[in-house]
Design an enzyme around this catalytic site. Sequence first.
Site, mmCIF file in Angstrom:
data_model
loop_
_atom_site.group_PDB
_atom_site.id
_atom_site.type_symbol
_atom_site.label_atom_id
_atom_site.label_comp_id
_atom_site.label_asym_id
_atom_site.label_seq_id
_atom_site.Cartn_x
_atom_site.Cartn_y
_atom_site.Cartn_z
ATOM 1 N N ASP A 112 0.713 -1.251 0.001
ATOM 2 C CA ASP A 112 -0.259 -0.035 -0.133
ATOM 3 C C ASP A 112 0.855 1.245 -0.073
ATOM 4 O O ASP A 112 1.845 1.258 0.807
ATOM 5 C CB ASP A 112 -0.769 0.071 1.306
ATOM 6 N N GLU A 117 1.816 -0.454 -5.059
ATOM 7 C CA GLU A 117 0.710 0.593 -5.266
ATOM 8 C C GLU A 117 1.742 1.893 -5.347
ATOM 9 O O GLU A 117 2.334 2.509 -4.466
ATOM 10 C CB GLU A 117 -0.339 0.773 -3.967
#
Length: 708
Positions: free
Chosen positions: A348, A384
């Site tokens: 993330d 990401e």
Amino acid sequence: MNDGALSEIWPGKAYPLGATYDGSGTNFAVFSEAAEKVELCLFDNGTETRVTLPEVDGFVWHGFIPNIEPGQRYGYRVYGPYDPAAGQRCNPNKLLIDPYAKAIDGTFEWNQSLFGYNFGDPDSRNDDDSAASMPKSVVINPFFDWGVDRPPGHEYADTVIYEAHVKGLTQTHPDIPEQARGTYSGVAHPVIIEHLKSLGVNAIELMPVHHFVNDSTLIEKGLSNYWGYNTIGFLAPDAKYSSSPNPGGQVQEFKAMVRALHEADIEVILDVVYNHTAEGNHLGPTLSMRGIDNTAYYRLVDNDKRYYLDYTGTGNSLNVGHPHSLQLIMDSLRYWVTEMHVDGFRFDLAATLAREFYDVDRLSAFFELVQQDPTVSQVKLIAEPWDVGPGGYQVGNFPPQWTEWNGKYRDTVRDYWRGEPATLDEFAYRLTGSADLYEHTGRRPVASINFVTAHDGFTLRDLVSYNEKHNDANKEGNRDGESHNRSWNCGVEGPTDDPEIKALRSRQQRNFIATLLLSQGVPMIVHGDELGRTQQGNNNVYCQDNELSWIDWAQADTDLIEFTRAVSALRTAHPVFRRRRYFSGKPVGRRGDGGQPDIAWFAPDGSQMTEDDWESSFAKSIAVYLNGLGIPDLDVRGQRVTDDSFVLCFNAHYEPIEFSLPPKEFGPAWVPVIYTADTTTAGEAKPLTAGATVAVDARAVLVLQASQ
């Protein structure tokens, strides 16, 4: 209690960090350079027993206690300086979770005691004892019968990823026993595995399962942190997804889930949040690392260390420039691979981990450590590739061994199917693996994790049903979430009984699924998109742990499921859709067997695309020829990979378009196998001869296979 409450404590070892049970007792070790003394606190039946850790080596405080067994609940109290202006926030009145806890038991009871300051006065100091309001770390049993478990080891090119939430995937399925719904054992249930297998899915990417915190601000609104991007325990599977009533039982249940998925040849990828923790900014609670060694674990503002640098939008950023913070991340990654047997990670806001100082640096210490690590470097690594800091959008800029969520793929494919002008050129790049983004770093098409939707945003059904977000249930005045949609909702907002509109929306969903699964790269399906899951227009259900965010299995669109299965099966059966190398380029390609290029692009009139065609802002229709005999790949034995050839006709125009098929030197005849405008005829139509014309309906995809 005093230290004499225990019969004995031995010096123990400084490594491994955390609580380690060896069959005769447990070794405890915790890092803190700021500490002057560290107390281990043991909890039994509501009674707390404190013991001072007797040894410190290299700022690691440690001790071994005989007869401490799995299930023991514990925490730490750290004595040291409290000087927020200098970045120091030690306070022994705050019970702290072990950063290396392998299980956590209990919930946070939000009150003043969890905070190091008095409400309304951030510069004050609060000395209320927090132990009664804190969950506790748990000593776990490290032993598990893995049997003959082995990682499936799928090549990226052969991988189909399914992004799923443990609870959202399983909570309403009628065939899962009630006690297993919403849990790791629910994910491992045969009915879920059978569904994944039927879709051709061989890797499930679980949204955060590291133990996370339910924010007090959400609880006060009657909401909760559903997604889980608020980690407090990097080695602990969250107990909220466990059906076990025993402290630490979640570890065994998680391992059993992985074993069952591996038996079905499905990999397990974890969505991990190492960029920040749940302790937030200077107004956040003192739960773990803040009270253990604030300056080591968090990035602070240089000229006023009371405040935290925030590249994540969550209040703080982990200090990946500090060796012990880096060690925590790497130890966590290795633990999940070696002890929990997971197969990869999706990071993330990975750009935050690349911030060596202020700028994003893809050669930062974190990436160097990953590259040289013999364990972590061998699993799937998905970034990401953005955060909210300056220069944070880094699609295409991660190191060669990394793959990336391709945000440009998402935006381009959405724009194409809603008929935006001047998208053909970029659409062609996205369809063929995004060489413009990845080839310059030596990466191949599989560097691109292709997706049209993700957990963060509209579901596929909502993407084609709403122009505006409808996030009122989040109680933020509909200000949260993306402010605009990048799709086409057929001119009607929300649910409708109009059969024509419903049919158009169904077709548009099929267009996205066909495009996604037949693009080069690695496709990612979001749980429920294959069965028409809706969030009623809410594009940010991070706080909705209810029917709004869960899959409604009773309302599954079975036709859409069958279509998804058919397209996925086509991809699996034909390596031309999952090449390991790029096509030679646009608009012409290298010559393949039979003298034809490995790829060729055609205008609807059958002529090969010219530069003027590519640059036209009005063109919305294109055909592409994929030469199955021109695949430059070799299998593991060095044998040439060959396949049938295909022609894909894409029409994003609002009217039907007549396509002329390529001349016979590309193939003598073609059979329709997928048609998004009429799924009942695909595969049943008669062959079409070379050069023949075929009508492709408005906003539709037609896939033709070379006739044998």
